[in-house]
Design a protein around this motif. Structure first.
Motif, PDB file in Angstrom:
ATOM      1  N   ILE A   7      -2.867  -3.847   7.279  1.00 55.79           N
ATOM      2  CA  ILE A   7      -2.725  -3.621   5.849  1.00 55.79           C
ATOM      3  C   ILE A   7      -1.361  -4.113   5.399  1.00 55.79           C
ATOM      4  CG2 ILE A   7      -4.356  -1.704   5.745  1.00 55.79           C
ATOM      5  CD1 ILE A   7      -2.035   0.210   5.863  1.00 55.79           C
ATOM      6  N   LYS A   8      -1.297  -4.536   4.163  1.00 53.97           N
ATOM      7  CA  LYS A   8      -0.045  -5.015   3.585  1.00 53.97           C
ATOM      8  C   LYS A   8       0.628  -3.840   2.889  1.00 53.97           C
ATOM      9  CE  LYS A   8       0.193  -9.097   1.635  1.00 53.97           C
ATOM     10  NZ  LYS A   8       0.069 -10.186   0.650  1.00 53.97           N
ATOM     11  N   ILE A   9       1.893  -3.623   3.206  1.00 53.58           N
ATOM     12  CA  ILE A   9       2.634  -2.536   2.588  1.00 53.58           C
ATOM     13  C   ILE A   9       3.467  -3.077   1.429  1.00 53.58           C
ATOM     14  CG2 ILE A   9       2.622  -1.006   4.583  1.00 53.58           C
ATOM     15  CD1 ILE A   9       5.287  -2.040   5.421  1.00 53.58           C
ATOM     16  N   LYS A  10       4.037  -2.170   0.656  1.00 53.19           N
ATOM     17  CA  LYS A  10       4.708  -2.542  -0.591  1.00 53.19           C
ATOM     18  C   LYS A  10       5.802  -3.591  -0.437  1.00 53.19           C
ATOM     19  CE  LYS A  10       3.937   1.453  -3.477  1.00 53.19           C
ATOM     20  NZ  LYS A  10       4.553   2.510  -4.265  1.00 53.19           N
ATOM     21  N   ASN A  11       6.584  -3.526   0.635  1.00 53.82           N
ATOM     22  CA  ASN A  11       7.709  -4.451   0.772  1.00 53.82           C
ATOM     23  C   ASN A  11       7.266  -5.836   1.254  1.00 53.82           C
ATOM     24  OD1 ASN A  11       7.184  -4.094   3.464  1.00 53.82           O
ATOM     25  ND2 ASN A  11       9.159  -3.171   3.963  1.00 53.82           N
ATOM     26  N   GLY A  12       5.965  -6.064   1.357  1.00 52.65           N
ATOM     27  CA  GLY A  12       5.462  -7.359   1.773  1.00 52.65           C
ATOM     28  C   GLY A  12       5.177  -7.464   3.251  1.00 52.65           C
ATOM     29  N   GLY A  13       5.587  -6.461   4.004  1.00 47.60           N
ATOM     30  CA  GLY A  13       5.326  -6.465   5.439  1.00 47.60           C
ATOM     31  C   GLY A  13       3.887  -6.076   5.744  1.00 47.60           C
ATOM     32  N   LYS A  14       3.539  -6.173   6.999  1.00 48.75           N
ATOM     33  CA  LYS A  14       2.198  -5.800   7.423  1.00 48.75           C
ATOM     34  C   LYS A  14       2.289  -4.663   8.418  1.00 48.75           C
ATOM     35  CE  LYS A  14       0.098 -10.247   6.608  1.00 48.75           C
ATOM     36  NZ  LYS A  14      -0.668 -11.359   7.139  1.00 48.75           N
ATOM     37  N   LEU A  15       1.321  -3.773   8.350  1.00 47.31           N
ATOM     38  CA  LEU A  15       1.253  -2.622   9.231  1.00 47.31           C
ATOM     39  C   LEU A  15      -0.104  -2.644   9.915  1.00 47.31           C
ATOM     40  CD1 LEU A  15       2.438   0.131  10.163  1.00 47.31           C
ATOM     41  CD2 LEU A  15       1.314   1.129   8.180  1.00 47.31           C
TER      42      LEU A  15
ATOM     43  N   MET B 211       0.853  -1.160   0.000  1.00 48.13           N
ATOM     44  CA  MET B 211       0.000   0.000   0.000  1.00 48.13           C
ATOM     45  C   MET B 211       0.900   1.225   0.000  1.00 48.13           C
ATOM     46  SD  MET B 211      -3.089   0.995   2.567  1.00 48.13           S
ATOM     47  CE  MET B 211      -4.228  -0.030   1.693  1.00 48.13           C
ATOM     48  N   SER B 212       0.524   2.224  -0.750  1.00 49.30           N
ATOM     49  CA  SER B 212       1.360   3.418  -0.855  1.00 49.30           C
ATOM     50  C   SER B 212       1.230   4.304   0.381  1.00 49.30           C
ATOM     51  CB  SER B 212       0.962   4.213  -2.102  1.00 49.30           C
ATOM     52  OG  SER B 212      -0.303   4.805  -1.920  1.00 49.30           O
ATOM     53  N   GLU B 213       2.215   5.136   0.562  1.00 51.62           N
ATOM     54  CA  GLU B 213       2.216   6.069   1.699  1.00 51.62           C
ATOM     55  C   GLU B 213       1.027   7.025   1.607  1.00 51.62           C
ATOM     56  OE1 GLU B 213       3.322   7.576   5.251  1.00 51.62           O
ATOM     57  OE2 GLU B 213       4.279   5.875   4.267  1.00 51.62           O
ATOM     58  N   LYS B 214       0.604   7.342   0.401  1.00 55.30           N
ATOM     59  CA  LYS B 214      -0.538   8.233   0.200  1.00 55.30           C
ATOM     60  C   LYS B 214      -1.813   7.605   0.768  1.00 55.30           C
ATOM     61  CE  LYS B 214      -2.886  10.823  -3.433  1.00 55.30           C
ATOM     62  NZ  LYS B 214      -2.945  11.110  -4.860  1.00 55.30           N
ATOM     63  N   LYS B 215      -1.993   6.319   0.555  1.00 59.63           N
ATOM     64  CA  LYS B 215      -3.170   5.634   1.069  1.00 59.63           C
ATOM     65  C   LYS B 215      -3.110   5.496   2.591  1.00 59.63           C
ATOM     66  CE  LYS B 215      -4.287   3.167  -3.143  1.00 59.63           C
ATOM     67  NZ  LYS B 215      -4.498   1.884  -3.777  1.00 59.63           N
ATOM     68  N   ILE B 216      -1.917   5.302   3.130  1.00 60.07           N
ATOM     69  CA  ILE B 216      -1.760   5.226   4.588  1.00 60.07           C
ATOM     70  C   ILE B 216      -2.113   6.569   5.197  1.00 60.07           C
ATOM     71  CG2 ILE B 216      -0.101   4.912   6.462  1.00 60.07           C
ATOM     72  CD1 ILE B 216       1.270   2.808   4.671  1.00 60.07           C
ATOM     73  N   ARG B 217      -1.685   7.671   4.558  1.00 62.87           N
ATOM     74  CA  ARG B 217      -2.040   8.996   5.051  1.00 62.87           C
ATOM     75  C   ARG B 217      -3.540   9.220   5.020  1.00 62.87           C
ATOM     76  NH1 ARG B 217       0.851  12.273   1.400  1.00 62.87           N
ATOM     77  NH2 ARG B 217       2.442  10.744   0.974  1.00 62.87           N
ATOM     78  N   ALA B 218      -4.232   8.629   4.057  1.00 62.95           N
ATOM     79  CA  ALA B 218      -5.690   8.752   3.994  1.00 62.95           C
ATOM     80  C   ALA B 218      -6.327   8.095   5.218  1.00 62.95           C
ATOM     81  CB  ALA B 218      -6.224   8.125   2.710  1.00 62.95           C
ATOM     82  N   PHE B 219      -5.791   6.961   5.654  1.00 66.82           N
ATOM     83  CA  PHE B 219      -6.279   6.325   6.873  1.00 66.82           C
ATOM     84  C   PHE B 219      -5.999   7.209   8.086  1.00 66.82           C
ATOM     85  CE2 PHE B 219      -6.135   2.216   4.519  1.00 66.82           C
ATOM     86  CZ  PHE B 219      -7.428   1.808   4.786  1.00 66.82           C
ATOM     87  N   GLU B 220      -4.835   7.823   8.102  1.00 71.28           N
ATOM     88  CA  GLU B 220      -4.475   8.685   9.226  1.00 71.28           C
ATOM     89  C   GLU B 220      -5.386   9.911   9.293  1.00 71.28           C
ATOM     90  OE1 GLU B 220      -0.312   9.278   8.487  1.00 71.28           O
ATOM     91  OE2 GLU B 220       0.237   7.508   9.681  1.00 71.28           O
ATOM     92  N   GLU B 221      -5.843  10.391   8.158  1.00 69.07           N
ATOM     93  CA  GLU B 221      -6.738  11.544   8.134  1.00 69.07           C
ATOM     94  C   GLU B 221      -8.092  11.229   8.759  1.00 69.07           C
ATOM     95  OE1 GLU B 221      -7.003  12.982   4.144  1.00 69.07           O
ATOM     96  OE2 GLU B 221      -4.899  13.590   4.105  1.00 69.07           O
TER      97      GLU B 221
END
Length: 69
Positions: A32-40, A1-11
């Protein structure tokens, strides 16, 4: 998931980490799954969550329904 989409959740009130001493039961969480395959895991305080209750709009919905009959 892109940083832009994560910021949308933070908003809308999600945070990446909980404050020290916070009760996990007071928060909802999503993973959520982030780009490098990790989970956040993101957390949102349940007291700040806006509940959508359409029963207050029932009167106007009923008027629209009747006008279409």
């Amino acid at each position: 998931m892109s940083e832009k989409k994560i910021r949308a959740f933070e908003e809308i009130g999600y945070v990446k980490t909980l404050l020290k001493g916070s009760d996990i039961n007071d928060y909802e969480s999503i993973k959520i799954k982030i780009k490098n395959g990790g989970k956040l895991t993101l957390y949102r305080n349940l007291s700040e969550k806006k509940e959508i209750d359409d029963t207050s709009n029932f009167g106007s919905s009923w008027d629209v329904f009747n006008s279409l009959l």
